[in-house]
Design a protein around this motif. Structure first.
Motif, mmCIF file in Angstrom:
data_model
loop_
_atom_site.group_PDB
_atom_site.id
_atom_site.type_symbol
_atom_site.label_atom_id
_atom_site.label_comp_id
_atom_site.label_asym_id
_atom_site.label_seq_id
_atom_site.Cartn_x
_atom_site.Cartn_y
_atom_site.Cartn_z
ATOM 1 N N GLY A 110 1.052 -7.636 9.094
ATOM 2 C CA GLY A 110 2.298 -8.130 9.673
ATOM 3 C C GLY A 110 3.337 -8.461 8.618
ATOM 4 N N VAL A 111 2.937 -9.127 7.546
ATOM 5 C CA VAL A 111 3.914 -9.528 6.532
ATOM 6 C C VAL A 111 4.301 -8.380 5.610
ATOM 7 C CG1 VAL A 111 3.117 -11.904 6.576
ATOM 8 C CG2 VAL A 111 2.149 -10.326 4.921
ATOM 9 N N LEU A 112 3.377 -7.412 5.426
ATOM 10 C CA LEU A 112 3.686 -6.311 4.519
ATOM 11 C C LEU A 112 4.590 -5.274 5.159
ATOM 12 C CD1 LEU A 112 0.210 -5.797 2.814
ATOM 13 C CD2 LEU A 112 2.268 -6.802 1.808
ATOM 14 N N GLY A 113 4.615 -5.260 6.496
ATOM 15 C CA GLY A 113 5.536 -4.346 7.170
ATOM 16 C C GLY A 113 5.108 -2.901 7.072
ATOM 17 N N ASN A 114 6.100 -2.025 6.980
ATOM 18 C CA ASN A 114 5.868 -0.574 7.030
ATOM 19 C C ASN A 114 5.806 0.051 5.645
ATOM 20 O OD1 ASN A 114 5.913 -0.550 9.882
ATOM 21 N ND2 ASN A 114 8.169 -0.567 9.867
ATOM 22 N N LEU A 115 4.987 -0.520 4.779
ATOM 23 C CA LEU A 115 4.813 0.096 3.464
ATOM 24 C C LEU A 115 4.041 1.404 3.601
ATOM 25 C CD1 LEU A 115 3.927 -2.987 1.255
ATOM 26 C CD2 LEU A 115 5.985 -1.592 1.108
ATOM 27 N N ASP A 116 4.351 2.329 2.688
ATOM 28 C CA ASP A 116 3.677 3.630 2.691
ATOM 29 C C ASP A 116 2.172 3.430 2.498
ATOM 30 O OD1 ASP A 116 2.795 6.212 2.348
ATOM 31 O OD2 ASP A 116 4.549 6.812 1.183
ATOM 32 N N ASP A 117 1.375 4.103 3.330
ATOM 33 C CA ASP A 117 -0.083 3.980 3.229
ATOM 34 C C ASP A 117 -0.607 4.422 1.868
ATOM 35 O OD1 ASP A 117 -0.233 2.994 5.742
ATOM 36 O OD2 ASP A 117 -0.717 4.902 6.705
ATOM 37 N N GLU A 118 0.144 5.247 1.178
ATOM 38 C CA GLU A 118 -0.296 5.689 -0.152
ATOM 39 C C GLU A 118 -0.100 4.593 -1.187
ATOM 40 O OE1 GLU A 118 1.647 9.268 -1.205
ATOM 41 O OE2 GLU A 118 0.631 10.491 0.315
ATOM 42 N N ASP A 119 0.797 3.653 -0.914
ATOM 43 C CA ASP A 119 1.086 2.583 -1.862
ATOM 44 C C ASP A 119 0.202 1.363 -1.666
ATOM 45 O OD1 ASP A 119 3.061 4.095 -3.028
ATOM 46 O OD2 ASP A 119 4.621 3.337 -1.691
ATOM 47 N N ILE A 120 -0.157 1.063 -0.420
ATOM 48 C CA ILE A 120 -0.988 -0.113 -0.158
ATOM 49 C C ILE A 120 -1.900 0.175 1.029
ATOM 50 C CG2 ILE A 120 0.769 -1.197 1.310
ATOM 51 C CD1 ILE A 120 -0.214 -3.910 0.126
ATOM 52 N N GLU A 121 -3.135 -0.215 0.888
ATOM 53 C CA GLU A 121 -4.126 0.030 1.932
ATOM 54 C C GLU A 121 -4.954 -1.234 2.140
ATOM 55 O OE1 GLU A 121 -8.056 2.853 2.783
ATOM 56 O OE2 GLU A 121 -6.759 3.232 1.053
ATOM 57 N N LYS A 170 6.529 -7.456 -7.348
ATOM 58 C CA LYS A 170 6.540 -8.898 -7.128
ATOM 59 C C LYS A 170 6.848 -9.230 -5.674
ATOM 60 C CE LYS A 170 7.736 -10.249 -11.872
ATOM 61 N NZ LYS A 170 8.711 -10.945 -12.750
ATOM 62 N N GLN A 171 7.695 -8.433 -5.042
ATOM 63 C CA GLN A 171 7.991 -8.663 -3.631
ATOM 64 C C GLN A 171 6.735 -8.468 -2.767
ATOM 65 O OE1 GLN A 171 11.252 -6.123 -2.537
ATOM 66 N NE2 GLN A 171 12.657 -6.981 -4.070
ATOM 67 N N VAL A 172 5.974 -7.423 -3.108
ATOM 68 C CA VAL A 172 4.733 -7.163 -2.363
ATOM 69 C C VAL A 172 3.728 -8.279 -2.606
ATOM 70 C CG1 VAL A 172 2.788 -5.594 -2.082
ATOM 71 C CG2 VAL A 172 5.097 -4.672 -2.403
ATOM 72 N N LEU A 173 3.585 -8.695 -3.875
ATOM 73 C CA LEU A 173 2.637 -9.752 -4.198
ATOM 74 C C LEU A 173 3.037 -11.074 -3.544
ATOM 75 C CD1 LEU A 173 1.933 -9.012 -7.983
ATOM 76 C CD2 LEU A 173 0.469 -8.524 -6.021
ATOM 77 N N GLY A 174 4.351 -11.280 -3.387
ATOM 78 C CA GLY A 174 4.815 -12.483 -2.707
ATOM 79 C C GLY A 174 4.377 -12.512 -1.250
ATOM 80 N N LYS A 175 4.381 -11.356 -0.590
ATOM 81 C CA LYS A 175 3.918 -11.285 0.797
ATOM 82 C C LYS A 175 2.402 -11.506 0.888
ATOM 83 C CE LYS A 175 7.653 -8.231 2.310
ATOM 84 N NZ LYS A 175 8.016 -6.909 2.878
ATOM 85 N N VAL A 176 1.675 -10.948 -0.084
ATOM 86 C CA VAL A 176 0.223 -11.176 -0.116
ATOM 87 C C VAL A 176 -0.056 -12.661 -0.338
ATOM 88 C CG1 VAL A 176 -1.901 -10.702 -1.359
ATOM 89 C CG2 VAL A 176 -0.273 -8.843 -0.912
#
Length: 286
Positions: free
Chosen positions: A131-142, A172-178
């Motif tokens: 939910g917080v990561l949104g629509n990130l590309d599946d190749e970038d985060i799984e 850093k934006q992605v890590l902030g959501k994690v």
């Protein structure tokens, strides 16, 4: 006169001789009769002795059989007593075994309930991350769950530049959501793993891919701690180099898959035991 006397004497001798022979004959007859009786008695005595010997032998056999039967009877009585004891012990052991099985079954059910609860928590964690990561590309985060453990795999191109261990601003934006999700789950610990491909590292001050993978893991941990206030006591930094690849390092595309940072989210062991204890208190599974 003299002739008369001689005649009388002769007649007396003749009469005397006749009497003696008759008595002798009577005595002889009686003797024979007695002998016959004796012989008959002897035969009967021998027959009686044989009968007695036979009876004695039979008595001895019967006595031996009687002793054998008494011994067998006592043995049977003893065996019956032993069987009764064994049966009682067997019943007691069976009862204890049934109680043990019931306890084991209850423990298994409680463990299953705890595992189910853990899986439910993990599922909620995965949904929160997605939910917080949104629509990130599946190749970038799984995000995945394997054997009750949540894995967040972030690609190398999203976090670092080639050969670098400095985290990019986009990362850093992605890590902030994690961090937003893991901070809401204080009962979980996690490990940050750095992974590389098998191309030898030859730039900078680092020695090799081991150093690079560890350095990238510690860089992510520091960002989570310093920028997003994640408790450092909950985190572990680890480097795996190129020894656990996702694909063969034979193409550029596969090497890109292997260059990644993986966050492994783990429930604390004491929290897991608490879930088991809570399950034991649940009256619905007793």
């Amino acid at each position: 006169m003299k002739k008369m006397i001689l005649g009388c004497l002769g007649l007396a001798l003749v009469l005397s001789s006749c009497v003696s022979q008759k008595k002798y004959a009577d005595l002889e007859a009686k003797h024979k009769e007695a002998q016959d009786l004796l012989n008959s008695a002897t035969v009967k005595l021998n027959s009686c002795l044989e009968d007695k010997a036979s009876a004695d032998a039979r008595l001895k056999t019967l006595e031996e059989q009687n002793a054998f039967l008494k011994a067998n009877n006592q043995e049977l009585i003893n065996n019956m007593g032993n069987l009764t004891t064994l049966t009682a012990k067997g019943a007691d052991n069976l009862e204890k075994s049934l109680e043990s099985l019931q306890e084991k079954d209850l423990t298994i059910r409680k463990l299953q309930d705890a595992v189910t609860r853990r899986d439910s928590v993990n599922l909620a964690l995965v949904q929160s991350l997605k939910g917080v990561l949104g629509n990130l590309d599946d190749e970038d985060i799984e995000i995945s769950v394997e054997k009750g453990v949540v894995f967040i795999s972030i690609s190398d191109k999203l976090l670092f530049r080639s050969g670098s261990y400095n985290v990019t601003d986009q990362a850093k934006q992605v890590l902030g959501k994690v961090a937003q999700v893991v901070n809401n789950k204080p009962d979980f610990e996690f490990m940050v793993e750095g992974h590389t491909d098998n191309v030898p590292y030859r730039s900078g001050v680092l020695l090799d891919n081991w150093d690079l993978s560890v350095k990238r893991a510690t860089s992510v941990v520091r960002i989570l701690q310093d920028d997003f206030s994640v408790d450092p006591a909950r985190m572990t930094a680890a480097g795996r180099s190129y020894y656990i690849p996702l694909a063969g390092n034979d193409t550029a595309q596969n090497r890109a898959k292997n260059r990644r940072t993986r966050i492994v989210v783990l429930p604390k062991l004491d929290q897991f035991y608490n879930m088991i204890e809570e399950g034991m208190k649940d009256p619905n599974i007793r």
